[in-house]
Design an enzyme around this catalytic site. Sequence first.
Site, PDB file in Angstrom:
ATOM      1  N   ALA A 152      -2.973 -58.730   9.272  1.00 21.82           N
ATOM      2  CA  ALA A 152      -2.894 -56.939   8.790  1.00 21.82           C
ATOM      3  C   ALA A 152      -1.329 -56.047   9.379  1.00 21.82           C
ATOM      4  O   ALA A 152      -1.241 -54.906   8.540  1.00 21.82           O
ATOM      5  CB  ALA A 152      -3.887 -56.012   9.893  1.00 21.82           C
TER       6      ALA A 152
ATOM      7  N   CYS B 195      -1.318 -48.492  32.532  1.00 19.92           N
ATOM      8  CA  CYS B 195       0.278 -48.329  33.407  1.00 19.92           C
ATOM      9  C   CYS B 195       1.312 -49.441  33.099  1.00 19.92           C
ATOM     10  O   CYS B 195       1.648 -50.685  32.625  1.00 19.92           O
ATOM     11  CB  CYS B 195      -0.436 -48.246  35.033  1.00 19.92           C
ATOM     12  SG  CYS B 195      -0.763 -47.273  35.680  1.00 19.92           S
TER      13      CYS B 195
ATOM     14  N   HIS C 155      -8.273 -62.762  12.160  1.00 19.87           N
ATOM     15  CA  HIS C 155      -8.915 -62.852  13.524  1.00 19.87           C
ATOM     16  C   HIS C 155      -9.572 -61.537  14.242  1.00 19.87           C
ATOM     17  O   HIS C 155      -9.835 -61.699  15.113  1.00 19.87           O
ATOM     18  CB  HIS C 155      -7.219 -63.213  13.880  1.00 19.87           C
ATOM     19  CG  HIS C 155      -6.930 -61.703  14.548  1.00 19.87           C
ATOM     20  ND1 HIS C 155      -7.148 -61.200  16.528  1.00 19.87           N
ATOM     21  CD2 HIS C 155      -5.721 -60.981  14.106  1.00 19.87           C
ATOM     22  CE1 HIS C 155      -5.920 -59.888  15.737  1.00 19.87           C
ATOM     23  NE2 HIS C 155      -4.902 -60.051  15.063  1.00 19.87           N
TER      24      HIS C 155
HETATM   25  N1  PMP Z   1      -4.844 -52.354  12.375  1.00 18.97           N
HETATM   26  C1  PMP Z   1      -5.103 -52.067  13.675  1.00 18.97           C
HETATM   27  C2  PMP Z   1      -6.980 -51.370  12.844  1.00 18.97           C
HETATM   28  C3  PMP Z   1      -5.838 -53.001  14.121  1.00 18.97           C
HETATM   29  O1  PMP Z   1      -6.199 -53.036  15.360  1.00 18.97           O
HETATM   30  C4  PMP Z   1      -4.797 -54.248  14.177  1.00 18.97           C
HETATM   31  C5  PMP Z   1      -4.379 -55.540  15.720  1.00 18.97           C
HETATM   32  N2  PMP Z   1      -5.194 -54.535  17.117  1.00 18.97           N
HETATM   33  C6  PMP Z   1      -4.349 -54.469  13.489  1.00 18.97           C
HETATM   34  C7  PMP Z   1      -3.981 -53.914  12.245  1.00 18.97           C
HETATM   35  C8  PMP Z   1      -3.054 -55.586  13.213  1.00 18.97           C
HETATM   36  O2  PMP Z   1      -3.241 -56.786  12.981  1.00 18.97           O
HETATM   37  P1  PMP Z   1      -2.485 -58.013  13.027  1.00 18.97           P
HETATM   38  O3  PMP Z   1      -2.847 -58.272  14.745  1.00 18.97           O
HETATM   39  O4  PMP Z   1      -3.252 -58.428  12.054  1.00 18.97           O
HETATM   40  O5  PMP Z   1      -0.784 -57.679  12.956  1.00 18.97           O
END
Ligand code: PMP
Length: 392
Positions: A70, A329, A204
Amino acid sequence: MIYLDHNATTPLDARVLDAMLPYFRDRFGNAASRQHAVGRRAAEAVESARQQLADLLQADPRELTFTSGATEANNLAIKGFAAYHAAAVGATGRHIITSSIEHPSVLAACERLAEEGWELTTIDPTPQGLITPEALAAAIRPDTVLVSIMLANHETGCLNDIAALAKLCKDRDIRFHTDATQAVGKISVHVDTLDVEMLSLSAHKFYGPQGVGALYTRRKRPRVRLQPLFEGGGHERGLRSGTLNLPGIVGLGEAARVAAKLMPNESPRLAQLRDRLENQLLKALPHAQPNGHLERRLPHTTNLSVGYVDAERLIAAMPELAVSSASACTTAAMQQSRVLKRMNVSEARARASLRFGLGRGNTSDEIDAAIAIVIEAVRNYNPSETTCESRL
Ligand code: PMP
């Protein structure tokens, strides 16, 4: 270990692993090698995964571009749109809107554009963690060309009314992107119901493999055009060059298929377990308070301030539980959660907040055990021990 951090990542579903394994072995192949059967078989597997994902989103498979996750999908949507727009239209219409509770891959991409001369408006949420249509309407200008607002927030699980936000934009011929990473596979996410032009997701987060995701880009009414992030062989209709991650894409497709099948039972089951966890903790801990809207949220997530504690220290006292704290922290200072801060949650409450993300494998016995562990850890918490500040 009781794993209650499914918003960070989810374990691979056994069906997904089974679907992927042959593609690491004899079903290997480069999906771009169309001259021979090995390559064509790989390409067929990619297209069948694309169809599985399209079915989950009720999209046209030609509207889906596979990415590394993402983070990349968000960058492609925002920077790719901006670059295409700038080249096509020139310097006019250079205002974009996002929110202050986005994932860094959206916020930082927008901030990068601002450094390059784009104008950026960042909307704050309500104290309940929502981006309202009124706030968006007030931010829209005649020169706004792109809006990016997330569907589900990663820290609170709060769900924005994307259909209403996107409609405001459509009526004004402004393109709308949503980061749906936390929602896809958990609740029904259909691109036409939401009526968005772009949507990001990551395998994932719904029991697929890490390192693979996708960007949905609308083909018709309107057709959205993007400039790719990098140059290369022109894979994925020129939008994302690079040899495709065959096992990963097969896993993403299977994860989408399994999610669609399980969702009708899984979502209410997890909502019930989440409510039990939340209610029991609120009953037993006099200073506990939930953060965010209680109805408009993901079924498996709760963000709770559990009392006058430092969440990081509390988590360290519960080694058998995997939960996350929104504040941390760092080497420099107490880093408060940006999301909770923007919701006007007090520093003390934000510091004491735990995010519970339930998932497919959790049983009701595990939830009961987790409730007991948290209650005991809060009751045994010794405020006079080292705090975050005094450690620095
Ligand atoms: N957008 C949101 C709302 C997420 O929670 C995350 C993952 N923490 C990401 C984007 C990024 O996704 P990725 O781990 O596939 O890069």
